[in-house]
Design an enzyme around this catalytic site. Structure first.
Site, PDB file in Angstrom:
ATOM      1  N   ARG A  65       0.860  -1.190   0.000  1.00  5.95           N
ATOM      2  CA  ARG A  65       0.000   0.000   0.000  1.00  5.95           C
ATOM      3  C   ARG A  65       0.893   1.237   0.000  1.00  5.95           C
ATOM      4  O   ARG A  65       1.734   1.387   0.883  1.00  5.95           O
ATOM      5  CB  ARG A  65      -0.901  -0.024   1.245  1.00  5.95           C
ATOM      6  CG  ARG A  65      -1.645   1.242   1.462  1.00  5.95           C
ATOM      7  CD  ARG A  65      -2.601   1.215   2.664  1.00  5.95           C
ATOM      8  NE  ARG A  65      -3.184   2.542   2.754  1.00  5.95           N
ATOM      9  CZ  ARG A  65      -3.156   3.309   3.841  1.00  5.95           C
ATOM     10  NH1 ARG A  65      -2.644   2.881   4.971  1.00  5.95           N
ATOM     11  NH2 ARG A  65      -3.654   4.538   3.799  1.00  5.95           N
ATOM     12  N   HIS A  96      -2.931  11.041   1.055  1.00  5.09           N
ATOM     13  CA  HIS A  96      -2.357  10.764   2.381  1.00  5.09           C
ATOM     14  C   HIS A  96      -1.774  12.084   2.921  1.00  5.09           C
ATOM     15  O   HIS A  96      -0.566  12.207   3.104  1.00  5.09           O
ATOM     16  CB  HIS A  96      -1.301   9.662   2.274  1.00  5.09           C
ATOM     17  CG  HIS A  96      -0.965   8.985   3.573  1.00  5.09           C
ATOM     18  ND1 HIS A  96      -1.045   7.621   3.756  1.00  5.09           N
ATOM     19  CD2 HIS A  96      -0.545   9.476   4.764  1.00  5.09           C
ATOM     20  CE1 HIS A  96      -0.670   7.305   4.996  1.00  5.09           C
ATOM     21  NE2 HIS A  96      -0.359   8.414   5.628  1.00  5.09           N
ATOM     22  N   GLU A 138      -6.733   8.340   6.796  1.00  6.19           N
ATOM     23  CA  GLU A 138      -6.980   9.004   8.076  1.00  6.19           C
ATOM     24  C   GLU A 138      -7.452  10.452   7.910  1.00  6.19           C
ATOM     25  O   GLU A 138      -6.768  11.396   8.328  1.00  6.19           O
ATOM     26  CB  GLU A 138      -5.726   8.960   8.971  1.00  6.19           C
ATOM     27  CG  GLU A 138      -5.325   7.554   9.340  1.00  6.19           C
ATOM     28  CD  GLU A 138      -4.306   7.469  10.478  1.00  6.19           C
ATOM     29  OE1 GLU A 138      -3.882   8.517  10.983  1.00  6.19           O
ATOM     30  OE2 GLU A 138      -3.943   6.340  10.845  1.00  6.19           O
ATOM     31  N   ASN A 168      -6.842   1.842  10.099  1.00  2.00           N
ATOM     32  CA  ASN A 168      -5.506   1.977  10.668  1.00  2.00           C
ATOM     33  C   ASN A 168      -5.645   1.882  12.183  1.00  2.00           C
ATOM     34  O   ASN A 168      -6.281   2.734  12.797  1.00  2.00           O
ATOM     35  CB  ASN A 168      -4.898   3.340  10.303  1.00  2.00           C
ATOM     36  CG  ASN A 168      -4.687   3.498   8.809  1.00  2.00           C
ATOM     37  OD1 ASN A 168      -4.891   2.561   8.041  1.00  2.00           O
ATOM     38  ND2 ASN A 168      -4.266   4.679   8.392  1.00  2.00           N
ATOM     39  N   TYR A 213      -3.660   1.210  15.917  1.00  2.00           N
ATOM     40  CA  TYR A 213      -2.411   1.122  16.678  1.00  2.00           C
ATOM     41  C   TYR A 213      -2.660   0.800  18.140  1.00  2.00           C
ATOM     42  O   TYR A 213      -2.135  -0.144  18.683  1.00  2.00           O
ATOM     43  CB  TYR A 213      -1.626   2.431  16.535  1.00  2.00           C
ATOM     44  CG  TYR A 213      -1.077   2.611  15.151  1.00  2.00           C
ATOM     45  CD1 TYR A 213       0.189   2.137  14.822  1.00  2.00           C
ATOM     46  CD2 TYR A 213      -1.827   3.220  14.139  1.00  2.00           C
ATOM     47  CE1 TYR A 213       0.697   2.270  13.539  1.00  2.00           C
ATOM     48  CE2 TYR A 213      -1.330   3.353  12.856  1.00  2.00           C
ATOM     49  CZ  TYR A 213      -0.070   2.886  12.562  1.00  2.00           C
ATOM     50  OH  TYR A 213       0.433   3.001  11.287  1.00  2.00           O
ATOM     51  N   GLU A 263      -3.229  -0.328   8.311  1.00  2.00           N
ATOM     52  CA  GLU A 263      -1.989   0.028   9.024  1.00  2.00           C
ATOM     53  C   GLU A 263      -2.042  -0.573  10.413  1.00  2.00           C
ATOM     54  O   GLU A 263      -3.082  -0.531  11.082  1.00  2.00           O
ATOM     55  CB  GLU A 263      -1.842   1.546   9.204  1.00  2.00           C
ATOM     56  CG  GLU A 263      -1.369   2.295   8.001  1.00  2.00           C
ATOM     57  CD  GLU A 263      -1.165   3.787   8.292  1.00  2.00           C
ATOM     58  OE1 GLU A 263      -0.788   4.144   9.429  1.00  2.00           O
ATOM     59  OE2 GLU A 263      -1.399   4.582   7.356  1.00  2.00           O
TER      60      GLU A 263
HETATM   61  C1  NOJ Z   1      -0.914   6.953  10.610  1.00  2.20           C
HETATM   62  C2  NOJ Z   1      -0.529   7.495   9.281  1.00  2.20           C
HETATM   63  O1  NOJ Z   1      -1.384   7.095   8.251  1.00  2.20           O
HETATM   64  C3  NOJ Z   1       0.921   7.258   8.924  1.00  2.20           C
HETATM   65  O2  NOJ Z   1       1.242   8.189   7.954  1.00  2.20           O
HETATM   66  C4  NOJ Z   1       1.759   7.371  10.179  1.00  2.20           C
HETATM   67  O3  NOJ Z   1       3.122   7.373   9.906  1.00  2.20           O
HETATM   68  C5  NOJ Z   1       1.420   6.212  11.076  1.00  2.20           C
HETATM   69  N1  NOJ Z   1      -0.006   6.216  11.362  1.00  2.20           N
HETATM   70  C6  NOJ Z   1       2.186   6.189  12.397  1.00  2.20           C
HETATM   71  O4  NOJ Z   1       1.920   7.319  13.124  1.00  2.20           O
END
Ligand code: NOJ
Length: 463
Positions: A82, A126, A171, A308, A310, A365
């Site tokens: 991607r 992006h 995002e 995405n 985390y 992500e």
């Molecule tokens: C979100 C973003 O899409 C990406 O550009 C960023 O580097 C990562 N998460 C980590 O923060």
């Protein structure tokens, strides 16, 4: 333990974070060039926009080294990659004249990927809006959805004979909220709440416009999605009450903020803004911004939801079933960025989202930054990345086993890169990059991921 057949095992990057070649071959500046090059101390935050004053001028020099990078991806066994397209490399002024050299770069990259057996997944936006468009008001300019559509048409005409998978926006929450409402990222605006809604509406319309353009003009039958970052929650236990409370938290708006996923996803999948949020903002929700046809455009059907993910927040139910945030205990597991290690989000969030929106899901992500360096033995040992990914992927498998159609997983990131306002201080990659020499070194996690991919997830099981 196998993952579904045809599961897309991949990794992700974004244009400004890796390409470099900022002033080359006709590329125009984006808002991130402007933001990074402004090295004055921001008095509100008492720091430069970017730590160390780092810029993406050279980044990983991927613009010149993409062939080598594709070979590394092949060595890692990636099935999917991607990446995003820099709008201002294609249209230096954001509109009008097309920069053929910019288009050729992406066309060559797509060829290289296909020759290596790697499926391209394209993100069309992006965060790196052409500066020329910011100069005419950025997303507040009512022409923006059409201008985005025109840019998308150029890309689709050039690449859709070989590309199937498209994501309109990455995002949008971070781009709009952090960049325009908090003002802590490019383009560094600080707008009112009412304007905030105009921005959301505008970028969602741009999404819908792009979907229509791709659907109409793509040569290969497209699979279209979007890659937002839904706010993530997970229950303390798998008791029904806790799970329900976490879900309620994920989709309920109880305070004046723009982060709740329903502001972003309900319009796309349900065709309306969330009533609870509108009620909370009252007169500050500008109903008049919604013109006839807007919601139909925003909710143009798409094929998948990219997410995405985390870290998330733990939730339990109180006696009446209402959600309560469970504070993190001292010493909670943290990444280098001080983000919590909360693998359960990859189990529960896909389930919650599928349940609400009934759409196939990709994890577009997931990953972590660590303090990785090249050891004396010449290798990069990143056991915590391996452990992190293993934990998250095992949880993701639970969502799949629950019946949620999860179609793929993209690690963030394929290689170390420019972490926006944190410059080069955070390393998220499975490939280490020495920014002085541009030498790439596959980290231990890259070899580990290779085996995960090869075994379609079987090697994740702990013996
Ligand atoms: C979100 C973003 O899409 C990406 O550009 C960023 O580097 C990562 N998460 C980590 O923060």
């Amino acid at each position: 333990m196998s993952f579904p057949k045809d599961f897309a095992w991949g990794a992700a990057t974004a244009a400004y974070q890796i390409e470099g070649g900022a002033g080359e071959d006709g590329r125009g500046p984006s808002i991130w060039d402007t933001y990074a090059h402004n090295k004055k101390i921001d008095l509100l935050r008492n720091r430069m926009n970017i730590l160390n004053g780092d810029t993406g001028d050279t980044a990983c020099d991927h613009y010149h080294r993409y062939k080598e990078d594709v070979q590394h991806m092949k060595e890692m066994g990636l099935l999917a990659y991607r990446f995003s397209i820099s709008w201002s490399r294609i249209l230096p002024e954001g509109r009008g004249k097309v920069n053929e050299k910019g288009l050729k770069f992406y066309s060559d990259l797509v060829d290289e990927l296909i020759a290596a057996g790697i499926e391209p997944y394209i993100t069309l936006f992006h965060w790196d809006l052409p500066q020329a468009l910011q100069d005419i008001g950025g997303w507040l300019n009512p022409e923006m959805p059409d201008l985005f559509g025109k840019y998308v048409k150029v890309v689709v005409d050039a690449l859709s004979d070989r590309v199937t998978y498209w994501m309109t926006l990455n995002e949008p929450q971070c781009h709009i909220i952090i960049g325009h409402i908090d003002g802590e990222c490019a383009p560094k605006q600080r707008v009112t709440d009412r304007q905030g809604f105009y921005l959301i509406h505008s970028i969602l319309k741009a999404h819908g416009k792009a979907v229509r353009i791709i659907r109409k003009y793509a040569v290969k039958k497209p699979q279209i999605g979007i890659a937002p970052n839904p706010s993530a929650y997970y229950p303390s236990t798998d008791r029904k009450e806790d799970v329900q409370a976490a879900k309620k938290m994920a989709f309920g708006i109880t305070s004046r903020n723009f982060w709740c996923s329903t502001w972003w996803l309900d319009p796309i999948f349900l065709g309306c803004y969330p009533e609870d949020g509108i009620h909370i903002f009252g007169d500050d929700f500008p109903l008049e911004m919604i013109k006839p046809g807007d919601m139909e455009m925003i909710s143009e059907p798409i094929d998948f939801l990219g997410c995405n993910f985390y870290q998330g927040t733990e939730i339990r139910a109180d006696k009446s079933g209402e959600p309560v945030i469970v504070p993190r205990k001292p010493g909670f597991d943290m990444t280098a960025f001080k983000w919590g290690v909360t693998p359960q989000i990859l189990h529960y969030m896909p389930n919650f989202l599928y349940n609400r929106y009934q759409i196939p899901i990709y994890i577009t992500e997931n990953g972590l930054s660590m303090a990785d360096w090249v050891s004396l033995d010449g290798k990069v040992h990143d056991p915590q990345r391996i452990d992190f990914m293993q934990r998250y992927l095992l949880e993701l498998k639970k969502a799949i086993d629950d019946g949620t159609p999860v179609k793929g997983y993209f690690a963030w990131s394929m290689m170390d890169n420019y972490e926006w306002s944190n410059g080069y201080t955070e390393r998220f990659g499975m490939i280490h990059v020495d920014y002085e020499t541009q030498k790439r070194t596959l980290k231990d996690s890259a070899y580990w991921y290779h085996d995960v991919i090869k075994s379609n997830g079987k090697s994740l099981l702990i013996e």
